[in-house]
Motif scaffolding. Structure first.
Motif, PDB file in Angstrom:
ATOM      1  N   ASP A  49       0.846  -1.184   0.000  1.00  0.00           N
ATOM      2  CA  ASP A  49       0.000   0.000   0.000  1.00  0.00           C
ATOM      3  C   ASP A  49       0.883   1.236   0.000  1.00  0.00           C
ATOM      4  O   ASP A  49       2.108   1.127   0.071  1.00  0.00           O
ATOM      5  N   HIS A  50       0.246   2.358  -0.122  1.00  0.00           N
ATOM      6  CA  HIS A  50       0.926   3.648  -0.033  1.00  0.00           C
ATOM      7  C   HIS A  50       0.157   4.432   1.029  1.00  0.00           C
ATOM      8  O   HIS A  50      -0.934   4.939   0.762  1.00  0.00           O
ATOM      9  N   ALA A  51       0.709   4.470   2.225  1.00  0.00           N
ATOM     10  CA  ALA A  51       0.006   5.022   3.384  1.00  0.00           C
ATOM     11  C   ALA A  51      -0.367   6.490   3.219  1.00  0.00           C
ATOM     12  O   ALA A  51      -1.384   6.932   3.758  1.00  0.00           O
ATOM     13  N   ASP A  52       0.443   7.238   2.472  1.00  0.00           N
ATOM     14  CA  ASP A  52       0.247   8.689   2.412  1.00  0.00           C
ATOM     15  C   ASP A  52      -0.281   9.224   1.087  1.00  0.00           C
ATOM     16  O   ASP A  52      -0.401  10.432   0.920  1.00  0.00           O
ATOM     17  N   THR A  53      -0.572   8.334   0.141  1.00  0.00           N
ATOM     18  CA  THR A  53      -0.993   8.859  -1.169  1.00  0.00           C
ATOM     19  C   THR A  53      -1.869   7.878  -1.939  1.00  0.00           C
ATOM     20  O   THR A  53      -1.748   6.665  -1.783  1.00  0.00           O
ATOM     21  N   ASP A  54      -2.742   8.442  -2.758  1.00  0.00           N
ATOM     22  CA  ASP A  54      -3.458   7.651  -3.753  1.00  0.00           C
ATOM     23  C   ASP A  54      -2.471   7.333  -4.876  1.00  0.00           C
ATOM     24  O   ASP A  54      -1.419   7.970  -4.981  1.00  0.00           O
ATOM     25  N   GLU A  55      -2.834   6.366  -5.726  1.00  0.00           N
ATOM     26  CA  GLU A  55      -1.984   6.001  -6.868  1.00  0.00           C
ATOM     27  C   GLU A  55      -2.870   5.788  -8.086  1.00  0.00           C
ATOM     28  O   GLU A  55      -3.807   4.993  -8.035  1.00  0.00           O
ATOM     29  N   LEU A  56      -2.575   6.510  -9.173  1.00  0.00           N
ATOM     30  CA  LEU A  56      -3.366   6.406 -10.386  1.00  0.00           C
ATOM     31  C   LEU A  56      -2.686   5.469 -11.380  1.00  0.00           C
ATOM     32  O   LEU A  56      -1.494   5.604 -11.654  1.00  0.00           O
ATOM     33  N   PHE A  57      -3.454   4.500 -11.891  1.00  0.00           N
ATOM     34  CA  PHE A  57      -3.020   3.602 -12.967  1.00  0.00           C
ATOM     35  C   PHE A  57      -3.863   3.915 -14.198  1.00  0.00           C
ATOM     36  O   PHE A  57      -5.089   3.901 -14.135  1.00  0.00           O
TER      37      PHE A  57
END
Length: 131
Positions: A44-52
């Protein structure tokens, strides 16, 4: 940036999988292209969203959040994995994708492992940082 970024051209410059390459910057974010095949680690990325955003192929994003379902993306489709949601991208065949995430975001989050990519901005247009 002085010239448009041609994603297909940039993707043609490398062959390795799970090694995102920075092709542009947007404020404190990086736009990356990546080739995907197989499965990366759950992370996961605790501090950010992630766009694919899928450019070629089909990508399945497995999600562990009980309120979410697995997401399947084809060319031209995008999905934003919310911050803190554990996910595992899987590609049965070759996939080309674009990622948008804050500068310095590791592809495997804090999970680490063999598929953690080194930072690579070698495909960034050198004029992108000119004033």
């Amino acid at each position: 940036m002085r010239e448009p970024v041609d994603l297909a051209d940039r993707l043609a410059l490398f062959s390795e999988h799970w090694s995102p390459k920075v092709v542009a910057r947007l404020n404190d974010y990086e736009i990356k292209v990546v080739k995907i095949k197989g499965e990366v680690v759950w992370h996961d990325h605790a501090d950010t969203d992630e766009l694919f955003l899928v450019i070629e192929g089909h990508l399945r994003i497995q999600l562990r959040d009980p309120d979410e379902r697995n997401i399947t993306l084809g060319p031209g489709q995008l999905y934003v994995v919310p911050r803190g949601v554990e996910h595992c991208p899987v590609a049965e065949g070759d996939v080309a994708a674009m990622l948008i995430e804050p500068a310095g975001t590791l592809n495997t989050g804090a999970a680490g492992g063999d598929l953690t990519a080194a930072y690579d901005d070698s495909l960034l247009d050198p004029s992108a940082d000119d004033d």
